[in-house]
Design a protein around this motif. Structure first.
Motif, PDB file in Angstrom:
ATOM      1  N   GLU A  64      13.132  -0.334   3.124  1.00 38.89           N
ATOM      2  CA  GLU A  64      12.833  -1.675   3.644  1.00 38.89           C
ATOM      3  C   GLU A  64      11.655  -1.639   4.610  1.00 38.89           C
ATOM      4  OE1 GLU A  64      17.360  -3.630   3.514  1.00 38.89           O
ATOM      5  OE2 GLU A  64      16.408  -3.134   5.427  1.00 38.89           O
ATOM      6  N   ALA A  65      11.649  -0.649   5.497  1.00 42.51           N
ATOM      7  CA  ALA A  65      10.563  -0.528   6.474  1.00 42.51           C
ATOM      8  C   ALA A  65       9.243  -0.219   5.772  1.00 42.51           C
ATOM      9  CB  ALA A  65      10.892   0.560   7.491  1.00 42.51           C
ATOM     10  N   ARG A  66       9.291   0.657   4.783  1.00 43.59           N
ATOM     11  CA  ARG A  66       8.075   0.976   4.027  1.00 43.59           C
ATOM     12  C   ARG A  66       7.507  -0.257   3.357  1.00 43.59           C
ATOM     13  NH1 ARG A  66       7.497   6.039   0.139  1.00 43.59           N
ATOM     14  NH2 ARG A  66       5.375   5.195   0.287  1.00 43.59           N
ATOM     15  N   ASP A  67       8.371  -1.026   2.746  1.00 46.33           N
ATOM     16  CA  ASP A  67       7.920  -2.219   2.030  1.00 46.33           C
ATOM     17  C   ASP A  67       7.218  -3.185   2.991  1.00 46.33           C
ATOM     18  OD1 ASP A  67       7.484  -4.106   0.091  1.00 46.33           O
ATOM     19  OD2 ASP A  67       9.566  -4.754  -0.061  1.00 46.33           O
ATOM     20  N   ALA A  68       7.853  -3.442   4.129  1.00 48.01           N
ATOM     21  CA  ALA A  68       7.292  -4.389   5.092  1.00 48.01           C
ATOM     22  C   ALA A  68       5.967  -3.892   5.656  1.00 48.01           C
ATOM     23  CB  ALA A  68       8.288  -4.628   6.225  1.00 48.01           C
ATOM     24  N   LEU A  69       5.928  -2.645   6.093  1.00 43.31           N
ATOM     25  CA  LEU A  69       4.729  -2.117   6.738  1.00 43.31           C
ATOM     26  C   LEU A  69       3.601  -1.843   5.741  1.00 43.31           C
ATOM     27  CD1 LEU A  69       6.261   0.402   9.322  1.00 43.31           C
ATOM     28  CD2 LEU A  69       5.065  -1.728   9.836  1.00 43.31           C
ATOM     29  N   GLU A  70       3.927  -1.173   4.651  1.00 41.23           N
ATOM     30  CA  GLU A  70       2.860  -0.742   3.749  1.00 41.23           C
ATOM     31  C   GLU A  70       2.292  -1.880   2.919  1.00 41.23           C
ATOM     32  OE1 GLU A  70       2.590   3.386   2.507  1.00 41.23           O
ATOM     33  OE2 GLU A  70       4.788   3.431   2.566  1.00 41.23           O
ATOM     34  N   SER A  71       3.076  -2.891   2.622  1.00 42.81           N
ATOM     35  CA  SER A  71       2.526  -4.053   1.923  1.00 42.81           C
ATOM     36  C   SER A  71       1.498  -4.762   2.798  1.00 42.81           C
ATOM     37  CB  SER A  71       3.646  -5.017   1.523  1.00 42.81           C
ATOM     38  OG  SER A  71       4.497  -4.428   0.566  1.00 42.81           O
ATOM     39  N   LYS A  72       1.808  -4.881   4.087  1.00 43.71           N
ATOM     40  CA  LYS A  72       0.865  -5.496   5.024  1.00 43.71           C
ATOM     41  C   LYS A  72      -0.368  -4.628   5.195  1.00 43.71           C
ATOM     42  CE  LYS A  72      -0.581  -8.475   8.038  1.00 43.71           C
ATOM     43  NZ  LYS A  72      -1.013  -9.834   7.593  1.00 43.71           N
ATOM     44  N   LEU A  73      -0.172  -3.319   5.301  1.00 40.13           N
ATOM     45  CA  LEU A  73      -1.308  -2.403   5.447  1.00 40.13           C
ATOM     46  C   LEU A  73      -2.235  -2.473   4.238  1.00 40.13           C
ATOM     47  CD1 LEU A  73       0.566   0.654   6.962  1.00 40.13           C
ATOM     48  CD2 LEU A  73      -1.315  -0.568   8.075  1.00 40.13           C
ATOM     49  N   ALA A  74      -1.668  -2.581   3.046  1.00 40.65           N
ATOM     50  CA  ALA A  74      -2.497  -2.670   1.836  1.00 40.65           C
ATOM     51  C   ALA A  74      -3.333  -3.942   1.851  1.00 40.65           C
ATOM     52  CB  ALA A  74      -1.608  -2.628   0.597  1.00 40.65           C
ATOM     53  N   ALA A  75      -2.727  -5.051   2.279  1.00 38.69           N
ATOM     54  CA  ALA A  75      -3.467  -6.315   2.359  1.00 38.69           C
ATOM     55  C   ALA A  75      -4.604  -6.216   3.377  1.00 38.69           C
ATOM     56  CB  ALA A  75      -2.516  -7.449   2.733  1.00 38.69           C
ATOM     57  N   LEU A  76      -4.321  -5.634   4.524  1.00 35.36           N
ATOM     58  CA  LEU A  76      -5.355  -5.482   5.553  1.00 35.36           C
ATOM     59  C   LEU A  76      -6.458  -4.533   5.087  1.00 35.36           C
ATOM     60  CD1 LEU A  76      -3.186  -5.255   8.803  1.00 35.36           C
ATOM     61  CD2 LEU A  76      -4.606  -7.186   8.049  1.00 35.36           C
ATOM     62  N   ALA A  77      -6.069  -3.465   4.375  1.00 37.76           N
ATOM     63  CA  ALA A  77      -7.061  -2.526   3.861  1.00 37.76           C
ATOM     64  C   ALA A  77      -8.015  -3.222   2.894  1.00 37.76           C
ATOM     65  CB  ALA A  77      -6.372  -1.348   3.178  1.00 37.76           C
ATOM     66  N   ALA A  78      -7.473  -4.125   2.085  1.00 42.25           N
ATOM     67  CA  ALA A  78      -8.322  -4.873   1.149  1.00 42.25           C
ATOM     68  C   ALA A  78      -9.319  -5.772   1.893  1.00 42.25           C
ATOM     69  CB  ALA A  78      -7.456  -5.712   0.220  1.00 42.25           C
ATOM     70  N   GLN A  79      -8.934  -6.248   3.054  1.00 46.92           N
ATOM     71  CA  GLN A  79      -9.810  -7.111   3.844  1.00 46.92           C
ATOM     72  C   GLN A  79     -10.831  -6.317   4.664  1.00 46.92           C
ATOM     73  OE1 GLN A  79      -6.557  -9.097   5.965  1.00 46.92           O
ATOM     74  NE2 GLN A  79      -7.165 -11.051   5.036  1.00 46.92           N
ATOM     75  N   ARG A  80     -10.419  -5.138   5.168  1.00 45.29           N
ATOM     76  CA  ARG A  80     -11.199  -4.459   6.200  1.00 45.29           C
ATOM     77  C   ARG A  80     -11.828  -3.135   5.778  1.00 45.29           C
ATOM     78  NH1 ARG A  80      -6.631  -5.065  11.020  1.00 45.29           N
ATOM     79  NH2 ARG A  80      -6.639  -7.357  11.121  1.00 45.29           N
ATOM     80  N   ARG A  81     -11.514  -2.645   4.611  1.00 47.65           N
ATOM     81  CA  ARG A  81     -11.921  -1.288   4.254  1.00 47.65           C
ATOM     82  C   ARG A  81     -13.452  -1.176   4.204  1.00 47.65           C
ATOM     83  NH1 ARG A  81     -15.369  -1.051  -0.242  1.00 47.65           N
ATOM     84  NH2 ARG A  81     -14.681  -2.457  -1.891  1.00 47.65           N
ATOM     85  N   SER A  82     -13.908   0.020   4.584  1.00 47.03           N
ATOM     86  CA  SER A  82     -15.322   0.349   4.477  1.00 47.03           C
ATOM     87  C   SER A  82     -15.530   1.195   3.230  1.00 47.03           C
ATOM     88  CB  SER A  82     -15.770   1.139   5.709  1.00 47.03           C
ATOM     89  OG  SER A  82     -15.107   2.401   5.742  1.00 47.03           O
ATOM     90  N   ASP A  83     -16.783   1.507   2.918  1.00 44.89           N
ATOM     91  CA  ASP A  83     -17.056   2.377   1.777  1.00 44.89           C
ATOM     92  C   ASP A  83     -16.478   3.777   2.018  1.00 44.89           C
ATOM     93  OD1 ASP A  83     -18.362   0.316   0.516  1.00 44.89           O
ATOM     94  OD2 ASP A  83     -20.376   0.997   1.062  1.00 44.89           O
ATOM     95  N   ASP A  84     -16.528   4.241   3.269  1.00 45.55           N
ATOM     96  CA  ASP A  84     -15.948   5.550   3.595  1.00 45.55           C
ATOM     97  C   ASP A  84     -14.428   5.546   3.417  1.00 45.55           C
ATOM     98  OD1 ASP A  84     -18.383   6.657   4.156  1.00 45.55           O
ATOM     99  OD2 ASP A  84     -18.234   6.382   6.333  1.00 45.55           O
ATOM    100  N   ASP A  85     -13.785   4.432   3.814  1.00 47.60           N
ATOM    101  CA  ASP A  85     -12.335   4.299   3.611  1.00 47.60           C
ATOM    102  C   ASP A  85     -12.008   4.395   2.124  1.00 47.60           C
ATOM    103  OD1 ASP A  85     -11.703   3.883   6.332  1.00 47.60           O
ATOM    104  OD2 ASP A  85     -12.119   1.740   6.161  1.00 47.60           O
ATOM    105  N   MET A  86     -12.797   3.695   1.301  1.00 46.79           N
ATOM    106  CA  MET A  86     -12.545   3.686  -0.142  1.00 46.79           C
ATOM    107  C   MET A  86     -12.730   5.086  -0.715  1.00 46.79           C
ATOM    108  SD  MET A  86     -11.527   1.242  -2.154  1.00 46.79           S
ATOM    109  CE  MET A  86     -10.433   2.196  -3.212  1.00 46.79           C
TER     110      MET A  86
END
Length: 233
Positions: free
Chosen positions: A105-127
């Motif tokens: 449950e904790a993974r789902d809540a945290l990592e789903s949000k992190l994935a959404a934020l990564a899609a918004q904020r990621r840099s080329d180095d992050d990718m």
């Protein structure tokens, strides 16, 4: 009829077969004086000696690996990492089984949000780091491994790409618990390749800078990895 309360009485728990196998293996380790670094017999041999299926032995070894008693290494089989009493081992295995749904449950809540934020904020180095983790996982799986390290690198790269110091600290707090679910899941037959495929879908959504698709792909991935024999039992 007695009016005494029965509050202190609890239903007896019937040991699962893989727990009994883990206990037998632990007893055998003690009787034979094995030390950390010693190798256990192959799964097939253990299954024959114990009169159970190889799948049950595999589940018992996974349970022992999750709590840190053995390490399962590609090409080496199960290697003893520490010794404990049978009672402590069974208690640790049951504690893992009890807390696993909450970890998911904790993974789902945290990592789903992190994935959404990564899609918004990621840099080329992050990718690039996300893609490198995918390559590492793919290489390990091709070599016959489970891709555990690549899996860990992938999720760490997404956490970094989200650029949220608070969420990153929260993930660090539960990292040991997540490792339990990672080992449990990637030990399921066929799971490493399924997990890699799901990772690529998450990465594609982050690459496309699509937060909704990234969150949905991560949610689907966590649901998939939560399907393990331990919880089906």
């Amino acid at each position: 009829m007695s009016s005494r309360s029965f509050t202190g009485l609890k239903p007896l728990t019937r040991p699962r077969l893989y727990e009994q196998v883990a206990e037998q293996i632990t007893g055998w380790i003690g009787e034979n004086g094995l030390k950390p670094g010693d190798r256990l017999p192959p799964e097939r041999e253990l299954a024959t000696r114990l009169g159970v299926s190889r799948a049950t032995v595999s589940q018992a070894l996974v349970a022992l690996e999750v709590i840190g008693v053995v390490a399962v290494r590609h090409g080496d089989g199960a290697v003893l990492t520490e010794t404990r009493s049978s009672t402590k081992i069974i208690d640790a295995i049951r504690a893992h089984a009890t807390r696993m749904p909450e970890i998911i449950e904790a993974r789902d809540a945290l990592e789903s949000k992190l994935a959404a934020l990564a899609a918004q904020r990621r840099s080329d180095d992050d990718m690039a780091r996300i893609d490198a983790a995918l390559d590492e996982m793919a290489r390990d799986i091709e070599d016959g491994g489970r891709g555990v390290e690549g899996d860990e690198l992938f999720h760490a790269a997404i956490t970094a790409a989200a650029h949220s110091s608070l969420l990153s600290r929260m993930m660090a707090e539960i990292s040991d618990l997540i490792l339990e679910t990672r080992i449990e899941s990637l030990s399921q037959p066929g799971r490493p390749r399924d997990s890699l495929k799901a990772h690529r879908k998450i990465a594609d959504a982050i690459r496309a800078k699509d937060p909704r698709a990234a969150a949905e792909a991560m949610h689907d991935h966590v649901e998939m990895v939560s399907d393990v024999a331990l919880l089906r039992d």
